[in-house]
Scaffold this active site. Structure first.
Site, PDB file in Angstrom:
ATOM      1  N   CYS A   2       0.869  -1.246   0.124  1.00 19.19           N
ATOM      2  CA  CYS A   2       0.006   0.033  -0.057  1.00 19.19           C
ATOM      3  C   CYS A   2       0.942   1.210  -0.072  1.00 19.19           C
ATOM      4  O   CYS A   2       2.057   1.350   0.293  1.00 19.19           O
ATOM      5  CB  CYS A   2      -0.778  -0.049   1.178  1.00 19.19           C
ATOM      6  SG  CYS A   2      -2.011  -1.421   1.365  1.00 19.19           S
ATOM      7  N   ARG A  50      -4.810   1.518  -1.624  1.00 24.84           N
ATOM      8  CA  ARG A  50      -4.948   0.283  -1.054  1.00 24.84           C
ATOM      9  C   ARG A  50      -4.464  -0.698  -2.018  1.00 24.84           C
ATOM     10  O   ARG A  50      -5.143  -0.781  -3.299  1.00 24.84           O
ATOM     11  CB  ARG A  50      -6.389  -0.080  -0.540  1.00 24.84           C
ATOM     12  CG  ARG A  50      -6.255  -1.421   0.111  1.00 24.84           C
ATOM     13  CD  ARG A  50      -7.710  -1.383   0.856  1.00 24.84           C
ATOM     14  NE  ARG A  50      -7.832  -2.724   1.723  1.00 24.84           N
ATOM     15  CZ  ARG A  50      -8.915  -3.399   1.724  1.00 24.84           C
ATOM     16  NH1 ARG A  50      -9.988  -3.101   1.020  1.00 24.84           N
ATOM     17  NH2 ARG A  50      -8.759  -4.451   2.465  1.00 24.84           N
ATOM     18  N   LEU A  51      -3.507  -1.710  -1.685  1.00 26.53           N
ATOM     19  CA  LEU A  51      -3.487  -2.956  -2.194  1.00 26.53           C
ATOM     20  C   LEU A  51      -3.971  -4.043  -1.250  1.00 26.53           C
ATOM     21  O   LEU A  51      -3.579  -4.255  -0.349  1.00 26.53           O
ATOM     22  CB  LEU A  51      -1.951  -3.279  -2.458  1.00 26.53           C
ATOM     23  CG  LEU A  51      -1.433  -4.624  -2.910  1.00 26.53           C
ATOM     24  CD1 LEU A  51      -1.870  -4.689  -4.648  1.00 26.53           C
ATOM     25  CD2 LEU A  51       0.043  -4.927  -2.917  1.00 26.53           C
ATOM     26  N   SER A  52      -5.313  -4.700  -1.846  1.00 27.13           N
ATOM     27  CA  SER A  52      -5.911  -5.518  -1.053  1.00 27.13           C
ATOM     28  C   SER A  52      -5.589  -7.111  -1.027  1.00 27.13           C
ATOM     29  O   SER A  52      -5.355  -7.556  -1.767  1.00 27.13           O
ATOM     30  CB  SER A  52      -7.463  -5.546  -1.606  1.00 27.13           C
ATOM     31  OG  SER A  52      -7.994  -4.414  -1.562  1.00 27.13           O
ATOM     32  N   ILE A  53      -5.103  -7.065   0.321  1.00 25.04           N
ATOM     33  CA  ILE A  53      -4.571  -8.511   0.710  1.00 25.04           C
ATOM     34  C   ILE A  53      -5.390  -9.310   1.618  1.00 25.04           C
ATOM     35  O   ILE A  53      -5.991 -10.367   1.534  1.00 25.04           O
ATOM     36  CB  ILE A  53      -3.130  -8.493   1.188  1.00 25.04           C
ATOM     37  CG1 ILE A  53      -2.329  -8.027   0.095  1.00 25.04           C
ATOM     38  CG2 ILE A  53      -2.670  -9.880   1.710  1.00 25.04           C
ATOM     39  CD1 ILE A  53      -0.749  -7.624   0.492  1.00 25.04           C
ATOM     40  N   ASN A  75       0.866   1.271   6.406  1.00 26.85           N
ATOM     41  CA  ASN A  75       1.242  -0.025   5.689  1.00 26.85           C
ATOM     42  C   ASN A  75       1.967  -1.090   6.467  1.00 26.85           C
ATOM     43  O   ASN A  75       3.186  -0.539   6.932  1.00 26.85           O
ATOM     44  CB  ASN A  75       2.076   0.675   4.672  1.00 26.85           C
ATOM     45  CG  ASN A  75       2.227  -0.535   3.669  1.00 26.85           C
ATOM     46  OD1 ASN A  75       1.616  -1.381   3.254  1.00 26.85           O
ATOM     47  ND2 ASN A  75       3.361  -0.462   2.965  1.00 26.85           N
ATOM     48  N   GLY A  76       1.640  -2.105   6.560  1.00 28.04           N
ATOM     49  CA  GLY A  76       2.485  -3.177   7.333  1.00 28.04           C
ATOM     50  C   GLY A  76       1.365  -4.155   7.722  1.00 28.04           C
ATOM     51  O   GLY A  76       0.171  -4.422   7.154  1.00 28.04           O
ATOM     52  N   GLU A  77       1.998  -5.316   8.350  1.00 25.68           N
ATOM     53  CA  GLU A  77       1.055  -6.385   8.729  1.00 25.68           C
ATOM     54  C   GLU A  77       1.122  -6.764  10.162  1.00 25.68           C
ATOM     55  O   GLU A  77       2.334  -6.614  10.810  1.00 25.68           O
ATOM     56  CB  GLU A  77       1.508  -7.565   7.801  1.00 25.68           C
ATOM     57  CG  GLU A  77       0.500  -8.766   8.060  1.00 25.68           C
ATOM     58  CD  GLU A  77       0.605  -9.845   6.960  1.00 25.68           C
ATOM     59  OE1 GLU A  77       0.130 -10.958   7.343  1.00 25.68           O
ATOM     60  OE2 GLU A  77       1.411  -9.761   5.999  1.00 25.68           O
ATOM     61  N   ASP A 100      -6.392  -6.453   9.466  1.00 23.90           N
ATOM     62  CA  ASP A 100      -5.483  -6.376  10.553  1.00 23.90           C
ATOM     63  C   ASP A 100      -5.313  -4.904  11.015  1.00 23.90           C
ATOM     64  O   ASP A 100      -4.635  -4.487  12.114  1.00 23.90           O
ATOM     65  CB  ASP A 100      -4.034  -6.984  10.330  1.00 23.90           C
ATOM     66  CG  ASP A 100      -3.254  -6.393   9.049  1.00 23.90           C
ATOM     67  OD1 ASP A 100      -3.996  -5.634   8.241  1.00 23.90           O
ATOM     68  OD2 ASP A 100      -2.047  -6.632   8.999  1.00 23.90           O
TER      69      ASP A 100
END
Length: 108
Positions: A2, A50-53, A75-77, A100
């Protein structure tokens, strides 16, 4: 991955220019082609591409807490978000997404 952007005017009386924020987001389109969102309040502006994951349908950012006093764009996880989510639900928090990023119901 993202893309995020933001602007804080040090002159707190000056609102963030919506065109500036959208231009920053447009420059990040290649980082997040699946969508975008923005939040502006007075001297603060947050933008997200957004890059949807995870949670393709309801994981849009920026996101707020229950009463809209705290906003986040990142941006992260968070790898242990299922455990954190369970703990927060036990404390009475409600969520509007399965991503998340911590996001509460209702959406503002």
């Amino acid at each position: 991955m993202c893309g995020i952007c933001g602007k804080l005017n040090l002159n707190f009386q000056e609102p963030v220019d919506p065109f500036l924020l959208r231009n920053m987001m447009d420059l990040l389109h290649h980082r997040g082609p699946d969508g975008g969102g923005e939040y502006r309040s007075g001297p603060i502006g947050l933008g997200h591409r957004r890059l949807s994951i995870i949670d393709l349908n309801t994981g849009d950012q920026p996101m707020s807490n229950e009463d809209g006093t705290v906003w986040i764009v990142y941006n992260g996880e968070i790898y242990n978000f299922p455990e954190l989510r369970t703990d927060l639900k036990l404390r009475g928090h409600q969520f509007k997404s399965n991503t998340d990023t911590r996001s509460h119901y209702p959406s503002l």
